[in-house]
Design an enzyme around this catalytic site. Structure first.
Site, PDB file in Angstrom:
ATOM      1  N   SER A 245      26.102 -35.018  11.773  1.00 21.04           N
ATOM      2  CA  SER A 245      26.565 -36.037  11.171  1.00 21.04           C
ATOM      3  C   SER A 245      28.179 -36.714  12.097  1.00 21.04           C
ATOM      4  O   SER A 245      28.107 -35.744  13.246  1.00 21.04           O
ATOM      5  CB  SER A 245      27.414 -36.021   9.832  1.00 21.04           C
ATOM      6  N   ASP A 246      28.071 -38.171  12.468  1.00 18.98           N
ATOM      7  CA  ASP A 246      29.005 -38.718  13.131  1.00 18.98           C
ATOM      8  C   ASP A 246      29.941 -38.572  12.200  1.00 18.98           C
ATOM      9  O   ASP A 246      29.714 -37.691  11.570  1.00 18.98           O
ATOM     10  CB  ASP A 246      28.442 -40.069  12.917  1.00 18.98           C
ATOM     11  N   CYS A 247      31.312 -38.844  13.048  1.00 17.90           N
ATOM     12  CA  CYS A 247      32.553 -37.748  12.455  1.00 17.90           C
ATOM     13  C   CYS A 247      33.288 -38.652  11.035  1.00 17.90           C
ATOM     14  O   CYS A 247      32.879 -39.622  11.293  1.00 17.90           O
ATOM     15  CB  CYS A 247      33.117 -37.745  13.183  1.00 17.90           C
TER      16      CYS A 247
ATOM     17  N   SER B 156      31.217 -38.867   9.018  1.00 23.04           N
ATOM     18  CA  SER B 156      30.150 -39.888   7.874  1.00 23.04           C
ATOM     19  C   SER B 156      29.532 -39.741   6.992  1.00 23.04           C
ATOM     20  O   SER B 156      29.704 -40.661   5.766  1.00 23.04           O
ATOM     21  CB  SER B 156      29.171 -40.287   8.503  1.00 23.04           C
TER      22      SER B 156
END
Ligand SMILES: *[C@@H]1O[C@H](CO)[C@@H](O)[C@H](O)[C@H]1NC(C)=O
Ligand SMILES: *[C@@H]1O[C@H](CO)[C@@H](O)[C@H](O)[C@H]1NC(C)=O
Ligand SMILES: *[C@@H]1O[C@H](CO)[C@@H](O)[C@H](O)[C@H]1NC(C)=O
Ligand SMILES: *[C@@H]1O[C@H](CO)[C@@H](O)[C@H](O)[C@H]1NC(C)=O
Ligand SMILES: *[C@@H]1O[C@H](CO)[C@@H](O)[C@H](O)[C@H]1NC(C)=O
Ligand SMILES: *[C@@H]1O[C@H](CO)[C@@H](O)[C@H](O)[C@H]1NC(C)=O
Ligand SMILES: *[C@@H]1O[C@H](CO)[C@@H](O)[C@H](O)[C@H]1NC(C)=O
Ligand SMILES: *[C@@H]1O[C@H](CO)[C@@H](O)[C@H](O)[C@H]1NC(C)=O
Ligand SMILES: *[C@@H]1O[C@H](CO)[C@@H](O)[C@H](O)[C@H]1NC(C)=O
Length: 812
Positions: free
Chosen positions: A313-315, A317
């Site tokens: 995941s993007d941080c 998210s």
């Protein structure tokens, strides 16, 4: 009691041993710079932990990776499993011999210290900082892109050996630049999905591949030098537009644009680059947060494209799905379960795989399991993906071929030279009246260096940078010309002109004007920096900030000698005024040129290097954005909104995509002959209708889906390129295809091939292109089919009149 004390002592001893062997934060370990890192499956290490390695099948090299990974995760409790699924929550499990590992490192254009997995200190004080990607892309040189990847992974692996970096790097950023205001444009290879995809493939191969081991039959055991990650999937390119930020943005995207533009680089990265990780993005696409979208992640990335690796995941998210998107009114446990098993509501039986959370939201997984919202078996699959990648990286067994990399391989002279070379190759010459450039250093006594970027240092390395080996600012780069002892050169007069990039008043302009009045030549360094375009920061207009335009105009007006304008920026700036100003003889765009930027610009200005870069972005006029909200995702014109990128925008520009001059001239030649492709259809190959602009125009079989065609037809041709001028230099042959003009709603043209060639003055060379007809001539229709249309296609080289007609016919 005594037993307990002894036990505690023993335990702390074990933990101590453990952290000595594995902490990549302990500077005392490798002050000599010698490699020290010991891999996991080392019998001595197990002995120190009081364990017998033979009892742990995951250390048995004779077993396949996925079997070893299963053995490892089967030894974990539910809570331990959840811990391993956060980027930094994996603190290690001494009981089973597993050390901690931090998954988050970055290497966008050199090893970066964004992310806790990597750090610099006295042992490794810096790493080579290459130009930001937007400038490297402008070189249009695939060899360069791959070579930079190789050098970055060499430095990264050396830092890993020294305990200063991880093995998993969340780079590159391959989102297509859809809008000229996007703050993260500097991180990307520009607006053309094909160029972005080719950049991704080359950079990823440079980072990941180990020479001689890049062709194993089993991609899940192919060794990796370091692991790359293509991000941010998908349709992500809004940071903060008039208060609407990326965490709340719902990108409404048509399937046609998804296939043709937003997904293409990711498809190429996974299929052709064989990347070992993909990161999902913060935004939603058509209402669904991408990290919870099983169609995107499970169906496309894992199944259709066949990812060999993990999805991250993007941080934070997952946290944002709860906090910002408030998706489906999720509770924490629900959000976690949805992401792991995305879209349970929507596609019941389809499980998705976001294997790793950048964040710590997966700490809710154990309770999600106990509430029956997610199965522990799903976690096992994710853990398997993660550990197979770590095995391929040699985390468990080491990789002998890479074990000797160390301090000598970081910031080597050769690597720093490549950073300078990349900047030189990328720099774009936009204007050069009367061949003012290159300047002759022997004729200049007095050089004025003016502008907020004239002494640029950190601005040149942009974001996701590390600590550079050595920065050379323009001021240093140009001063060095004087130090080389050029006769008569009296050095440079430096004036900032603006206190900072936003240039909020004109108080410093007068002294700049005075300097220009006396100078034999004036270099004006203007542009943008991270205060104007960055992660979280989109631009609002396409102009030079504040009083910069006034600085340019007043300095040009007052200057005694020729004025050379150098622009540092990622996104386009409307410099129409400078373009038509007769006192501004030359304009260079230098992106953000990395640690050697000042030297590279001086080399170009004084003719040590003949520029050959090309704009990887359309430079729109300022009015372009006035009536086009950044949130409109469509690439084609819609209503009053103009189209986006050179493929769909048909208005006037300051400079078009692909533009770039040289100090010499190139001519193209080719024997003219028409080509035709005749395809005999069988009864299972069906025709698709197209809409034509002229309702009287007809084709018996307008088009066929390329999935139904054997796609064996190649369009092969040679172009003879000649350097017709007086100086050696390089040219980029850019080859576009243009679909039959009768078809409605397709791209104007699309880049299908390019080749950078170096030619001595008067030299000529034959360049061969072999284009697959399906790949190079296809169009994507509204229903998402990739079609090969019948009719008259054209192949054109650059913006020249050189056109190759290609007639496509279907018959039964
Ligand atoms: C990789 O292997 C395939 C199939 O074994 C072979 O066709 C191809 O030529 C190989 N490529 C390289 C670069 O060795
Ligand atoms: C180039 O130089 C000539 C002669 O000095 C001058 O007449 C002409 O206007 C110049 N052209 C440009 C575009 O500066
Ligand atoms: C140029 O920038 C560097 C780094 O910020 C600074 O140390 C130096 O003093 C500046 N030079 C001048 C002449 O202002
Ligand atoms: C001009 O701007 C700079 C930086 O913002 C500030 O320090 C300075 O005081 C301003 N000068 C005037 C005359 O407003
Ligand atoms: C390139 O060709 C143009 C047109 O023939 C000519 O005006 C120009 O001087 C040439 N430039 C160089 C660098 O040879
Ligand atoms: C395609 O267009 C033709 C002519 O308008 C029409 O007869 C035919 O039914 C269409 N085919 C399909 C599959 O829609
Ligand atoms: C072409 O396509 C556009 C957009 O779908 C549509 O508005 C227009 O009517 C079409 N033109 C013709 C001639 O079909
Ligand atoms: C671009 O616009 C012009 C004028 O509006 C038009 O004549 C031309 O056909 C358009 N070109 C394309 C490729 O759409
Ligand atoms: C492309 O880049 C490579 C690697 O830096 C370099 O050796 C080569 O000369 C470049 N090609 C051209 C035509 O500039």
């Amino acid at each position: 009691m005594a037993n307990k004390t002894l036990f505690m002592l023993l335990l702390s001893h074990i933990i101590l041993c453990f952290s000595i062997v594995f902490s990549n934060l302990d500077a005392s370990l490798a002050e000599d710079g010698a490699p020290h890192f010991v891999h996991v499956c080392d019998p001595a290490r197990f002995e120190m932990l009081g364990l017998d390695m033979d009892e742990f099948a995951y250390c048995d090299k004779s077993l396949p990776h996925h079997v070893r990974a299963k053995d490892l995760l089967d030894r974990m409790t539910l809570v331990e499993k959840a811990d391993q699924m956060g980027h930094g929550t994996s603190v290690g499990i001494p009981r089973i011999g597993l050390p901690p590992y931090n998954w988050w490192s970055e290497a966008l254009h050199g090893v970066s210290n964004t992310g806790p997995g990597t750090h610099f200190d006295s042992v490794v004080p810096g790493a080579t900082s290459f130009p930001t990607v937007i400038l490297t892309a402008a070189a249009f040189n695939q060899t360069l892109w791959k070579t930079i990847g190789k050098v970055v992974s060499t430095e990264a692996r050396a830092m890993y050996n020294l305990g200063r970096a991880g093995l998993t790097f969340w780079s590159p950023n391959i989102n297509v630049v859809r809008d000229p205001r996007w703050g993260r444009t500097l991180e990307t290879p520009g607006e053309d999905p094909f160029v972005v995809g080719l950049y991704a493939v080359n950079y990823v191969r440079g980072l990941q591949d180990i020479e001689g081991q890049d062709n194993t039959s089993d991609p899940n055991s192919r060794p990796l030098k370091v692991s790359a990650c293509c991000k941010h999937f998908a349709a992500y390119d809004v940071e903060n537009y008039l208060g609407l930020d990326r965490l709340h943005f719902n990108a409404k995207v048509a399937e046609q644009d998804m296939i043709e533009t937003f997904n293409l680089p990711f498809e190429m990265c996974v299929k052709d680059g064989d990347v070992s990780s993909v990161m999902c993005s913060y935004n939603r696409v058509n209402n669904i947060p991408t990290c919870a979208d099983s169609y995107l992640l499970k169906k496309l990335v894992r199944e259709d494209w066949n990812l060999h690796g993990y999805i991250v995941s993007d941080c934070d998210s997952i946290a944002e799905i709860v906090k910002s998107h408030k998706w489906l009114d999720d509770s924490w446990e629900d959000a976690t379960a949805h992401v792991l098993k995305a879209g349970l509501y929507l596609y019941h039986l389809i499980l998705m795989r976001m294997d790793l959370d950048c964040g710590d939201s997966y700490k809710y997984l154990p309770s999600a399991v106990s509430q029956g919202k997610v199965g522990e078996a799903d976690m096992d699959k994710s853990l398997n993906h993660l550990y197979v990648v770590l095995m391929r990286l040699g985390f468990f067994d080491g990789i002998p071929a890479l074990a000797s990399l160390g301090k000598k391989d970081i910031c080597s002279e050769e690597n720093i030279e490549l950073a300078a070379e990349a900047a030189r190759q990328g720099i774009v010459l936009l204007k050069n009246d009367n061949e003012t450039l290159p300047l002759d250093a022997t004729e200049i006594n007095n050089l004025a260096l003016i502008g907020p970027h004239a002494n640029a240092t950190d601005a040149m390395i942009g974001n996701y940078a590390g600590i550079p080996c050595k920065i050379i600012s323009p001021l240093e780069g140009f001063s060095a010309i004087g130090e080389e002892g050029v006769s008569g050169f009296a050095g440079v007069n430096y004036q900032m002109g603006c206190a900072e990039m936003k240039c909020q008043n004109d108080s410093m302009i007068n002294s700049a004007v005075q300097a220009a009045k006396k100078a034999d030549a004036t270099l004006l360094f203007v542009g943008l920096d991270l205060s104007i375009e960055a992660e979280w920061v989109d631009k609002e207009d396409l102009l030079l900030p504040g009083y910069q335009t006034q600085l340019v105009t007043e300095v040009a007006e007052a200057s005694k000698g020729p004025v050379i304008l150098v622009i540092m920026s990622a996104t386009a700036v409307d410099i129409s005024l400078a373009k038509i100003n007769p006192k501004i003889k030359s304009i260079l765009w230098a992106g953000y040129p990395g640690e050697q930027g000042g030297r590279a610009i001086a080399d170009v200005v004084f003719g040590n290097y003949n520029p050959g870069g090309r704009l990887p972005l359309t430079w729109y006029e300022a009015s372009y954005v006035d009536n086009l909200p950044m949130t409109s995702m469509a690439l084609r014109p819609v209503g009053d909104y103009p189209g986006r990128t050179y493929k769909f925008f048909n208005g006037s520009t300051v400079y078009p995509f692909g533009y770039g001059l040289s100090y010499t001239n190139f001519t193209y030649e080719r024997k003219s002959e028409e080509m035709s492709i005749d395809i005999k259809l069988n009864r299972l190959q069906h025709c698709h209708n197209l809409t034509y602009l002229d309702e009287n125009y007809q084709q018996d079989c307008p088009s066929v889906s390329i999935d139904d065609l054997p796609c064996e037809d190649e369009i092969e041709f040679d172009i003879t390129v000649q350097n017709a001028g007086q100086r050696d230099g390089s040219d980029v042959l850019m080859v576009y295809s243009i679909p039959p003009k009768e078809i409605n709603g397709t791209h104007i043209k699309q880049l299908v091939g390019f080749e950078r060639v170096y030619l001595k003055a008067k030299e000529s060379k034959k360049v061969n292109f072999g284009l697959n007809a399906c790949q190079s001539l296809n169009i994507v229709d509204v229903s998402g089919y990739r079609l090969l249309a019948s009719g008259l296609h054209k192949i054109v080289v650059g913006d020249t009149a050189l056109q190759i007609p290609v007639q496509v016919n279907y018959n039964r």
